[in-house]
Design an enzyme around this catalytic site. Structure first.
Site, PDB file in Angstrom:
ATOM      1  CD  GLU A 164      18.459 -34.498  15.727  1.00 38.18           C
ATOM      2  OE1 GLU A 164      19.620 -34.350  15.338  1.00 38.18           O
ATOM      3  OE2 GLU A 164      17.536 -34.858  14.971  1.00 38.18           O
ATOM      4  CE1 TYR A 199       7.724 -17.297  -4.835  1.00 42.10           C
ATOM      5  CE2 TYR A 199       9.169 -17.666  -6.720  1.00 42.10           C
ATOM      6  CZ  TYR A 199       7.983 -17.191  -6.197  1.00 42.10           C
ATOM      7  OH  TYR A 199       7.078 -16.582  -7.006  1.00 42.10           O
TER       8      TYR A 199
HETATM    9 ZN   LIG Z   1      19.078 -34.792  12.888  1.00 37.77          ZN
END
Ligand SMILES: [Zn+2]
Length: 216
Positions: free
Chosen positions: A75, A121
């Site tokens: 990735e 947040y």
């Molecule tokens: Zn992934």
């Protein structure tokens, strides 16, 4: 210890902490961080966040050439897309975290602002999170979709897959992706129960007070 050795230790420590708390299982998840010389350290392909070895992280030089360690995550194009489009990105984290993936499957989520405004947040640490469509694993179109945002978002959610978050350093990126998962968890826990989310005025006040990138 050199600053690079410290960074290697920190990447592995934070990844293990996320693994131990069930934020990404098996050999899922990947993490990268900028080194002082403009290069990158990246978690290798097929590795578990619970067992990253500081000495075997993939090491790229400032020109993007692999100069050491194991083969990087598949990735990688997602990570490069953030570094190339956001000059402030010092680290990128991607998880397969359960509640954010569940929320990405809900039919009525806002694609431009994936997380409902449940806590200050979530807004402060992430700004607006863009929901991207489903891509086949390894499809280079994932990186292209991030590039298409032109660096305006620090966090995206890949539908039916997981979040990807950039931060100024590895600790900030990890804190932000944890906030994303926590907010998604709250959204799933309170789904259908008519929770009182922050009002538009409250959201605007948070955005102004904490100088959040919002109207982009
Ligand atoms: Zn992934």
């Amino acid at each position: 210890m050199s600053s690079e050795a410290r960074l290697r230790e920190q990447i592995c420590l934070l990844a293990k902490s996320m693994f131990d708390r069930g934020l990404t299982g098996g050999s899922t998840g990947n993490i990268s961080a900028r080194t002082d010389d403009g290069g990158l350290l990246v978690s290798p392909t097929g590795t578990s966040f619970g067992r990253l070895d500081p000495g075997r992280l993939s090491r790229f030089d400032a020109q993007g050439t692999l100069i050491g360690g194991d083969k990087p995550t598949k990735e990688m194009p997602l990570h490069s897309a953030f570094y190339d489009t956001r000059s402030t990105a010092g680290a990128v984290v991607h998880l397969h975290s359960c509640h954010s993936v569940a929320l990405s499957m809900m039919p009525d989520v806002d694609e431009d602002n994936f997380l409902p405004p449940l806590t200050p947040y979530g807004i402060m640490k992430l700004g607006k999170v863009k929901l991207l469509p489903f891509f086949l694993p390894g499809d280079p179109a994932m990186g292209e979709a991030v590039r298409g945002l032109a660096g305006k978002r620090s966090a995206v959610m890949l539908a039916n897959h997981g979040p990807v978050v950039a931060g100024k350093d590895v600790e900030a990126a990890c804190n932000a992706v944890e906030e994303l998962e926590d907010t998604a968890r709250l959204a799933m826990l309170t789904r259908g129960l008519s929770p009182r989310a922050l009002t538009d005025d409250q959201v605007r006040a948070v955005v102004m007070k904490f100088d959040v990138e919002w109207d982009v």
